[in-house]
Scaffold this motif. Structure first.
Motif, PDB file in Angstrom:
ATOM      1  N   VAL A 307       2.503  11.184   5.804  1.00 14.21           N
ATOM      2  CA  VAL A 307       1.552  10.078   5.761  1.00 14.21           C
ATOM      3  C   VAL A 307       1.189   9.785   4.315  1.00 14.21           C
ATOM      4  CG1 VAL A 307      -0.742   9.294   6.478  1.00 14.21           C
ATOM      5  CG2 VAL A 307       0.608  10.771   8.002  1.00 14.21           C
ATOM      6  N   TRP A 308       1.286   8.511   3.929  1.00 12.19           N
ATOM      7  CA  TRP A 308       0.861   8.103   2.587  1.00 12.19           C
ATOM      8  C   TRP A 308      -0.293   7.115   2.704  1.00 12.19           C
ATOM      9  CZ3 TRP A 308       6.075   8.517   3.779  1.00 12.19           C
ATOM     10  CH2 TRP A 308       6.825   9.448   3.024  1.00 12.19           C
ATOM     11  N   MET A 309      -1.305   7.292   1.870  1.00 17.29           N
ATOM     12  CA  MET A 309      -2.430   6.366   1.780  1.00 17.29           C
ATOM     13  C   MET A 309      -2.534   5.876   0.341  1.00 17.29           C
ATOM     14  SD  MET A 309      -5.440   8.444   3.713  1.00 17.29           S
ATOM     15  CE  MET A 309      -5.075   9.513   5.112  1.00 17.29           C
ATOM     16  N   ALA A 310      -2.777   4.584   0.177  1.00 19.44           N
ATOM     17  CA  ALA A 310      -2.950   4.005  -1.159  1.00 19.44           C
ATOM     18  C   ALA A 310      -4.259   3.227  -1.198  1.00 19.44           C
ATOM     19  CB  ALA A 310      -1.782   3.086  -1.515  1.00 19.44           C
ATOM     20  N   SER A 311      -4.829   3.123  -2.404  1.00 15.96           N
ATOM     21  CA  SER A 311      -6.125   2.474  -2.555  1.00 15.96           C
ATOM     22  C   SER A 311      -6.021   1.173  -3.330  1.00 15.96           C
ATOM     23  CB  SER A 311      -7.123   3.412  -3.243  1.00 15.96           C
ATOM     24  OG  SER A 311      -6.741   3.675  -4.577  1.00 15.96           O
ATOM     25  N   ASP A 312      -6.947   0.281  -3.029  1.00 12.10           N
ATOM     26  CA  ASP A 312      -7.107  -1.003  -3.705  1.00 12.10           C
ATOM     27  C   ASP A 312      -8.177  -0.832  -4.767  1.00 12.10           C
ATOM     28  OD1 ASP A 312      -7.796  -3.563  -4.493  1.00 12.10           O
ATOM     29  OD2 ASP A 312      -8.248  -4.304  -2.489  1.00 12.10           O
ATOM     30  N   LEU A 322      -4.909   4.947  -6.107  1.00  7.84           N
ATOM     31  CA  LEU A 322      -4.465   6.270  -5.688  1.00  7.84           C
ATOM     32  C   LEU A 322      -3.322   6.150  -4.683  1.00  7.84           C
ATOM     33  CD1 LEU A 322      -7.893   8.049  -5.006  1.00  7.84           C
ATOM     34  CD2 LEU A 322      -6.377   8.452  -6.957  1.00  7.84           C
ATOM     35  N   LEU A 323      -2.410   7.093  -4.741  1.00  6.02           N
ATOM     36  CA  LEU A 323      -1.405   7.267  -3.697  1.00  6.02           C
ATOM     37  C   LEU A 323      -1.455   8.737  -3.297  1.00  6.02           C
ATOM     38  CD1 LEU A 323       0.919   6.142  -1.964  1.00  6.02           C
ATOM     39  CD2 LEU A 323       2.491   6.841  -3.800  1.00  6.02           C
ATOM     40  N   LEU A 324      -1.866   8.993  -2.064  1.00  5.61           N
ATOM     41  CA  LEU A 324      -2.030  10.360  -1.565  1.00  5.61           C
ATOM     42  C   LEU A 324      -1.021  10.621  -0.458  1.00  5.61           C
ATOM     43  CD1 LEU A 324      -5.942  10.471  -1.276  1.00  5.61           C
ATOM     44  CD2 LEU A 324      -4.510  11.021  -3.268  1.00  5.61           C
ATOM     45  N   GLU A 325      -0.384  11.783  -0.513  1.00  4.72           N
ATOM     46  CA  GLU A 325       0.634  12.162   0.472  1.00  4.72           C
ATOM     47  C   GLU A 325       0.128  13.337   1.297  1.00  4.72           C
ATOM     48  OE1 GLU A 325       4.934  14.364   0.421  1.00  4.72           O
ATOM     49  OE2 GLU A 325       4.643  12.746  -1.051  1.00  4.72           O
TER      50      GLU A 325
END
Length: 330
Positions: A307-312, A322-325
């Protein structure tokens, strides 16, 4: 989408005109390349990697000298890398090497999309891309725009758009709370989630399209999504097993940003009026590394779901991209 930049009281860019240049760089050391600086989930405790059913693997802060970089609102895996769109109409592609360094990066702009009603230069508000879906087989990419409350279809290279539509059912959605998440199901149907539009039983509006939402077709099925508590949906992505993962975010001046990740079982009858509700599997709050998380992507590695999450960052110097794995452990 209601920008948390307003709550942060940094409005220097809020009314400015952003003209999209389409400049890009194919080399990681180019003048407009994207850089990646590693971050920990918990700066005070590097061993802290578990948050509910998610296990933190690694993360980065992404930066660039290109003023068009930022505002990431949707992201997807494309081959061995990522493609992302931003809420000022930017298109970003980047690939990591085995060591976690970016080895290829490109920055460009959407070649087509909503235009200013009165004509003139394209501004940030005109290309407020918030949702994206990618079909790996055909390479087609669909992008949902707030304010216009419409969906445009592009080729894989974002060289052009060959279809777009502003569905009648989306016209009543708030201009600042329109299509926030879009998911293409394996059978070719699409789910499009409104951030703030009202749906059945007071839930957020969700439309189920029988086919391509950028083309004319049957009326979509009207569903609803009920986010957890005071959180709002910011993105969604399909897991390999068919469940839907939903990213939900809240912000307050007292507590800052909060993220809740839920899983929704799409099994059963997706008939008109059904309310989709998720089971919470993780919650991320400060002081853990978190920001205005708006983008979600799913992949597989060695039989594991990643799962990857990125921030605006809202083009706000007080925020980060941010890009979190994570690895899903569920």
């Amino acid at each position: 989408m209601r920008r948390i930049v307003a709550a942060l009281l940094v409005l220097a860019l809020a009314g400015s005109t952003v003209v999209l240049t389409g400049r890009g760089s194919g080399a990681p050391d180019g003048p407009f390349a994207i850089r990646a600086e590693p971050v920990m989930l918990d700066a005070a405790d590097p061993a802290h990697v578990a948050v509910g059913n998610l296990r933190f693997v690694r993360g980065w802060t992404l930066t660039s000298d290109d003023p068009n970089f930022g505002g990431l609102s949707a992201i997807a895996r494309d081959g061995d890398g990522f493609v992302a769109v931003g809420d000022a109409g930017g298109v970003f592609r980047f690939t990591f090497d085995a060591a976690g360094a970016i080895r290829r990066a490109e920055i460009g702009a959407l070649p087509a999309g909503p235009l200013p009603e009165g004509g003139g230069a394209v501004e940030k508000r005109d290309r407020d891309a918030e949702a994206m879906a990618l079909d790996p087989a055909s390479g087609r990419i669909w992008v949902g725009f707030e304010r216009a409350n419409g969906i445009w279809r592009y080729d894989r290279a974002f060289a052009g758009s060959d279809a777009h539509r502003r569905p009648a059912e989306m016209r009543r959605w708030p201009s600042n709370g329109g299509p926030e998440a879009m998911v293409r199901l394996p059978d070719g149907r699409f789910l499009v989630f409104s951030e703030a539009g009202r749906g059945a039983q007071g839930a957020n509006a969700v439309l189920l399209f029988a086919g391509d939402p950028s083309e004319e077709g049957p009326e979509p099925v009207q569903l609803g999504y009920r986010p957890p508590g005071d959180h709002r949906i910011t993105d969604a992505a399909l897991l390999p097993d068919g469940r839907l993962m939903v990213l939900n975010r809240a912000f307050s001046l007292v507590d800052g940003v909060s993220v809740i990740v839920t899983l929704v079982d799409l099994g059963g009858d997706l008939s008109p009026g059904r309310i989709l509700e998720g089971r919470q599997i993780a919650r991320i709050d400060p002081p853990l590394t978190i920001d205005n998380m708006e983008a979600l992507a799913i992949g597989e590695r060695g039989g594991r779901t990643i799962v990857w999450m990125a921030s605006d960052d809202n083009f706000n110097p007080l925020q980060r991209t941010l890009l979190l794995e994570f690895e899903l452990q569920d």
